[in-house]
Write an enzyme that holds these catalytic residues in place. Structure first.
Site, PDB file in Angstrom:
ATOM      1  N   ASP A   1     133.142  35.616   9.096  1.00 25.07           N
ATOM      2  CA  ASP A   1     133.019  37.063  10.143  1.00 25.07           C
ATOM      3  C   ASP A   1     134.262  37.812  10.148  1.00 25.07           C
ATOM      4  O   ASP A   1     135.245  37.365   9.827  1.00 25.07           O
ATOM      5  CB  ASP A   1     132.791  36.283  11.649  1.00 25.07           C
ATOM      6  CG  ASP A   1     132.373  37.482  12.539  1.00 25.07           C
ATOM      7  OD1 ASP A   1     131.931  38.365  12.043  1.00 25.07           O
ATOM      8  OD2 ASP A   1     132.112  37.060  13.833  1.00 25.07           O
TER       9      ASP A   1
ATOM     10  N   ASN B   1     120.311  39.094  10.462  1.00 27.78           N
ATOM     11  CA  ASN B   1     121.219  40.194  10.021  1.00 27.78           C
ATOM     12  C   ASN B   1     120.111  41.399   9.406  1.00 27.78           C
ATOM     13  O   ASN B   1     120.875  42.542   9.129  1.00 27.78           O
ATOM     14  CB  ASN B   1     122.038  39.971   8.786  1.00 27.78           C
ATOM     15  CG  ASN B   1     123.390  39.209   9.365  1.00 27.78           C
ATOM     16  OD1 ASN B   1     123.832  38.102   8.518  1.00 27.78           O
ATOM     17  ND2 ASN B   1     123.604  39.294  10.500  1.00 27.78           N
TER      18      ASN B   1
END
Ligand code: FPP
Length: 251
Positions: free
Chosen positions: A27, A75
């Protein structure tokens, strides 16, 4: 204790105990890019570049399995341009690094639903998996179009499809039908980018993982950060729900 000098130029600390399986939520690419006035896609490009360094460092330490969360089933909801950029980076990563990863003994596996991926990427992934199937230095699971809940649903569907009776549905029966069947559960789960959640990653498999949260944004998470995570892991006392040694422990 320092034992050798390796490719990253950083001495390699000896880690004991060493996790056999490390999983990473990569991330912080977007924030890394924003800090530099770059596009989010440029952040992902920097993130993709970083993968090679991190795989090598874990392999140097002797970690058996590394599972990287590259693209989740959620996503797809990101802007189309960003999704396309990540898919392209997946293909470029294989084009650029397959030969070198193969030569350095990395076995590549894909976890997640291949059907949702663009054809070009799917073929490259298949090629990478086939070409590296005989390698044994480290197993690199790339989670691309992966969701932890979808993984469990698919395992349960398989059980039902095989006609397994209700009384034979055990934890082992489910685990052996998950995408990670054949690997042990992750001993250590790392999330970079100063966020503290699991985001539908290996939700079944991480039941007893040690969690490590790093403030480093993924493109900055290099060999030194890998070492720091492993050192912290080696200091943890894992209990698996049992009573810890020493007075006053409450289980
Ligand atoms: C999270 O950062 C990262 C992702 C959703 C994608 C990770 C992809 C790569 C590292 C590159 C492509 C993969 C391969 C296998 C080459 P974020 O965008 O959520 O960052 P932010 O929280 O700072 O916005």
């Amino acid at each position: 204790m320092v034992v050798a000098k390796r490719s990253s130029e950083l001495p390699l600390p000896r880690i004991d105990p060493l996790p056999r399986h490390v999983a990473v939520i990569m991330d912080g690419n977007g924030r890394w890019a924003r800090l530099r006035g770059l596009s989010r896609s440029e952040g992902h490009r920097a993130g993709a570049r970083n993968i090679r360094t991190v795989v090598e460092r874990f392999a140097e330490h002797g970690v058996n399995t590394l599972t990287l969360f590259a693209f989740s089933t959620e996503n797809w909801g990101r802007p189309q341009s960003e999704v396309r950029a990540i898919m392209r980076l997946g293909s470029e990563f294989i084009d650029r690094h397959l030969e070198e990863l193969d030569a350095s003994g990395v076995r590549i596996e894909h976890i997640g639903d291949p059907d949702g991926l663009p054809r070009g990427l799917r073929h490259r992934v298949e090629e990478a998996v086939e070409r590296t199937a005989g390698n044994r230095r480290i197993l690199l699971n790339i989670a691309f179009n992966y969701g932890g809940r979808a993984d469990i649903v698919s395992a349960v569907r398989r059980l039902v499809g095989e006609g397994v009776r209700a009384e034979d549905v055990t934890e082992e029966a489910i685990a052996s039908r998950l995408a990670t069947a054949g690997s042990c559960d992750p001993d250590l789960l790392i999330r970079t980018g100063a966020e503290h959640r699991i985001s539908n990653f290996l939700v079944w498999q991480s039941a007893y993982s040690e969690y490590y949260f790093s403030g480093a944004l993924w493109p900055d998470f290099g060999a030194a950060e890998v070492d720091a995570a492993l050192i912290e892991f080696s200091r943890r006392r894992r209990r698996f729900g049992l009573v810890s040694p020493g007075p006053g422990a409450d289980g």
